[in-house]
Design an enzyme around this catalytic site. Structure first.
Site, PDB file in Angstrom:
ATOM      1  N   ASP A  62       3.641  15.352  -0.376  1.00 35.66           N
ATOM      2  CA  ASP A  62       2.886  14.815   0.741  1.00 35.66           C
ATOM      3  C   ASP A  62       1.639  15.659   1.007  1.00 35.66           C
ATOM      4  OD1 ASP A  62       2.668  12.990   2.870  1.00 35.66           O
ATOM      5  OD2 ASP A  62       3.290  14.555   4.250  1.00 35.66           O
ATOM      6  N   THR A  95      -3.027  10.603   3.064  1.00 35.63           N
ATOM      7  CA  THR A  95      -3.584  11.929   3.312  1.00 35.63           C
ATOM      8  C   THR A  95      -4.143  12.558   2.043  1.00 35.63           C
ATOM      9  OG1 THR A  95      -1.392  12.925   3.050  1.00 35.63           O
ATOM     10  CG2 THR A  95      -2.072  12.367   5.268  1.00 35.63           C
ATOM     11  N   THR A  96      -3.456  12.357   0.919  1.00 36.16           N
ATOM     12  CA  THR A  96      -3.946  12.919  -0.336  1.00 36.16           C
ATOM     13  C   THR A  96      -5.274  12.265  -0.689  1.00 36.16           C
ATOM     14  OG1 THR A  96      -1.638  12.977  -0.981  1.00 36.16           O
ATOM     15  CG2 THR A  96      -3.235  13.488  -2.681  1.00 36.16           C
ATOM     16  N   ASP A 385       5.837   7.900   5.954  1.00 35.63           N
ATOM     17  CA  ASP A 385       4.690   7.257   5.305  1.00 35.63           C
ATOM     18  C   ASP A 385       4.885   5.743   5.322  1.00 35.63           C
ATOM     19  OD1 ASP A 385       3.588   9.673   4.782  1.00 35.63           O
ATOM     20  OD2 ASP A 385       3.742   9.580   2.596  1.00 35.63           O
TER      21      ASP A 385
HETATM   22  P1  ADP Z   1      -1.548   9.376  -0.288  1.00 34.81           P
HETATM   23  O1  ADP Z   1      -1.144  10.648   0.386  1.00 34.81           O
HETATM   24  O2  ADP Z   1      -3.042   9.267  -0.398  1.00 34.81           O
HETATM   25  O3  ADP Z   1      -0.912   8.172   0.287  1.00 34.81           O
HETATM   26  P2  ADP Z   1       0.154   8.939  -2.573  1.00 34.81           P
HETATM   27  O4  ADP Z   1       0.694  10.020  -3.438  1.00 34.81           O
HETATM   28  O5  ADP Z   1       1.077   8.255  -1.645  1.00 34.81           O
HETATM   29  O6  ADP Z   1      -1.074   9.560  -1.787  1.00 34.81           O
HETATM   30  O7  ADP Z   1      -0.517   7.894  -3.541  1.00 34.81           O
HETATM   31  C1  ADP Z   1      -1.162   6.753  -3.080  1.00 34.81           C
HETATM   32  C2  ADP Z   1      -1.844   6.036  -4.211  1.00 34.81           C
HETATM   33  O8  ADP Z   1      -0.889   5.613  -5.196  1.00 34.81           O
HETATM   34  C3  ADP Z   1      -2.549   4.793  -3.739  1.00 34.81           C
HETATM   35  O9  ADP Z   1      -3.843   4.747  -4.275  1.00 34.81           O
HETATM   36  C4  ADP Z   1      -1.679   3.658  -4.260  1.00 34.81           C
HETATM   37  O10 ADP Z   1      -2.404   2.491  -4.508  1.00 34.81           O
HETATM   38  C5  ADP Z   1      -1.153   4.263  -5.531  1.00 34.81           C
HETATM   39  N1  ADP Z   1       0.080   3.615  -6.020  1.00 34.81           N
HETATM   40  C6  ADP Z   1       1.247   3.467  -5.396  1.00 34.81           C
HETATM   41  N2  ADP Z   1       2.144   2.819  -6.181  1.00 34.81           N
HETATM   42  C7  ADP Z   1       1.522   2.556  -7.350  1.00 34.81           C
HETATM   43  C8  ADP Z   1       1.898   1.931  -8.586  1.00 34.81           C
HETATM   44  N3  ADP Z   1       3.115   1.435  -8.759  1.00 34.81           N
HETATM   45  N4  ADP Z   1       0.987   1.847  -9.559  1.00 34.81           N
HETATM   46  C9  ADP Z   1      -0.247   2.359  -9.380  1.00 34.81           C
HETATM   47  N5  ADP Z   1      -0.654   2.972  -8.271  1.00 34.81           N
HETATM   48  C10 ADP Z   1       0.192   3.072  -7.249  1.00 34.81           C
HETATM   49 MG    MG Z   2       1.080   7.690   0.310  1.00 35.98          MG
END
Ligand code: ADP
Ligand code: MG
Length: 534
Positions: A62, A95-96, A385
């Protein structure tokens, strides 16, 4: 003017970094932050293990947790951490993305600075780009029409997190929980209680009607079950005030001692009488409850819990319709909350108090199970989240395509917009468009795919009009994200883009950093992060 000149007017304990050096240093710090969080982005992102000064271990993916736990000192890096925090409190997810984008915007800006483009021009270009990006996002947004869409939003949020293996079941729980608390559009994360309980496994997590708190009744002779409970919620201590440290009580005979103890006991008895007279059968108290008082309450058949967290107290008040009371004398029957049943339940080594059949039917608790505290903690972050995303999707009523699709489409349309601008701002808008590519790039990189090939393929698709094509990391193919169910709330993107651009512009405009070590010459020497760079 140079750094040396300022020594004439600045006290010795203030150090100063100026101009390009200050800028370069701030940008470097932001890039470092972006690099740290980059590897955790997306479902194939890695986790970080963080060990704090007291030896506690946190394993997480996270973004905001990583940045908070790193206890960063550098002022510019702290500003990036702050946008992750804002993202967390405003939306609960993304957040990332926000931190990565801010760092990348600054890295792109650096290239323009090298080309002698003034920071205020870059900041202006970025502002124009944000305005245009938000406008385009409104067009790309897809209205939320069904619960199925909400479930997909939660699943996207939880992919790759601790909850991955059970995301079907958990997303069902989350959507149901939000559905129950959703009265108007005014839902907030704090309306849903998440209770962690060690033991069993993740798939045994359940949605409970009512509230659960991890407390036990304060005296073993109190009833463990109270039906038709009338609940008194107190944030004051149920103890006699301890005498000030200077107060001396001089007791010279056994009689005096007896009468002193008697007067103490009488006061506690009075307190007990007040509590009993209030008509309450259950008491939740934020502070302590005196042992003697506990005994009186137990004798009167009253169930009481002490040292209940303030946040729990607030939730209990909301769920049972009671008021939080600070003065015992003010207690009135109408201020008590009510519930069908309050029960202490023992689960393994732990005790929980269930408040069932609350007067407010919207009160729900997600009871998370997991075999270790680390698993539970990471699960809680993933569920938060997911909850944040569902709430954001309901509030803004719209979603966008994930997997980098929306970023690539924005980037494409921003390049067209840049061409409509005259002047050097055009270059800044182009830099903004380049920066957005950091999302699909990181998603690909983290999955061990070649980001150059992926970006080229994605751009080709978008040029031919497939605005919702992104990288599906279940199949490693470029596909339509809407049919793959990889979708995110619109708010995650609008918030991340606006705040990343805001902080990037703010950092760009800084050309003078003054750091005070405090006038006290004996003061601990504060590290000046601006001194250590090349
Ligand atoms: P954040 O803290 O920004 O939410 P995450 O590690 O949760 O970071 O990653 C979010 C990103 O992962 C988003 O850009 C989302 O579209 C992408 N994402 C989630 N599931 C998938 C998937 N199955 N295939 C491709 N991208 C994905
Ligand atoms: Mg996320």
């Amino acid at each position: 003017m140079t750094d040396k000149d300022s020594e004439y007017i600045l006290p010795e304990h203030v150090s100063r970094t100026l101009g390009r050096e200050a800028q370069r240093n701030n940008i470097l710090a932001a890039k470092v932050i972006a690099d740290i969080v980059k590897t955790t982005l997306g479902p194939r992102g890695m986790d970080k293990m963080l060990v704090n000064s007291s030896g506690e271990v946190i394993v997480t993916n996270d973004g905001v947790t990583i940045l908070e736990e790193m206890e960063i000192d550098h002022p510019a890096a702290k500003m990036i951490t702050d946008i992750a925090k804002t993202q967390e409190s405003e939306v609960g997810d993304g957040t990332t993305t926000a931190a990565l984008l801010a760092g990348t915007l600054l890295a792109e800006a650096e290239k323009l600075l090298e080309r002698k483009i003034h920071p205020t021009v870059i900041a202006k270009g970025y502002r124009l780009a944000v305005g245009e990006a938000l406008r385009i996002l409104q067009i790309l947004a897809i209205p939320v029409k069904s619960k199925e869409v909400l479930k997909q939003v939660v699943m996207t949020a939880m992919t790759g997190k601790g909850a991955e293996g059970n995301k079907e079941a958990l997303s069902e729980l989350i959507v149901q929980a939000v559905d129950q608390v959703a009265e108007k559009k005014e839902i907030s994360l704090s309306d849903i209680k998440i209770q962690k309980l060690k033991g069993e496994s993740v798939q045994d997590s359940t949605l409970i009607q009512g509230m659960i708190i991890d407390k036990e009744r304060s005296h073993s002779e109190m009833p463990s079950l109270v039906s038709k409970a009338r609940i008194l919620i107190l944030d004051c201590a149920l103890e006699l005030k301890s005498p000030e440290s200077e107060t001396k009580i001089s007791i010279s005979s056994p009689d005096q001692l007896n009468s002193f103890l008697e007067s103490e006991e009488n006061r506690l008895k009075e307190m007990a009488d007040l509590l009993i007279a209030s008509g309450a059968s259950v008491i939740f108290c934020q502070k302590g409850i005196d042992d003697v008082l506990q005994y009186y309450l137990a004798k009167a058949g009253i169930f009481a819990c002490r040292r209940v967290a303030k946040s729990d107290l607030e939730k209990i008040a909301k769920a049972t319709g009671g008021k939080i009371i600070s003065q015992l004398r003010d207690v009135h029957l109408s201020q008590l909350g009510s519930a069908d049943e309050v029960e202490e339940v023992r689960k393994g080594e732990d005790f929980l108090v269930y408040i069932r059949g609350c007067s407010n039917p919207h009160a729900v608790t997600i009871l998370l199970r997991g075999s270790t505290q680390h698993i539970l903690d990471e699960l809680e972050r993933a569920v938060k989240d997911g909850l944040g995303d569902v709430i954001a999707a309901i509030k803004s009523g719209a979603v966008v395509a994930g997997g980098g699709a929306v970023e690539i489409e924005l980037s494409k349309q921003l390049r067209v917009f840049a061409r409509s601008l005259g002047g050097r701002e055009q270059l800044a808008v182009d830099a903004f468009a380049n920066s957005l590519e950091c999302v699909p790039e990181a998603l690909a990189e983290n999955a061990g795919l070649d980001p150059i090939d992926i970006l080229a393929e994605l751009k080709r698709k978008h040029e031919t009009g497939s605005a919702t094509h992104g990288l599906n990391l279940f199949t490693n193919q470029i596909e339509d994200m809407l049919s793959a169910g990889i979708i995110e709330p619109l708010k995650v993107k609008t918030q991340a883009i606006s705040s990343a651009a805001e902080v990037a512009s703010m950092i760009l405009r800084i050309d003078d950093v003054l750091i005070s070590k405090g006038p006290d010459s004996n003061a601990k020497k504060i590290n000046n992060p601006y001194r250590d760079i090349d």
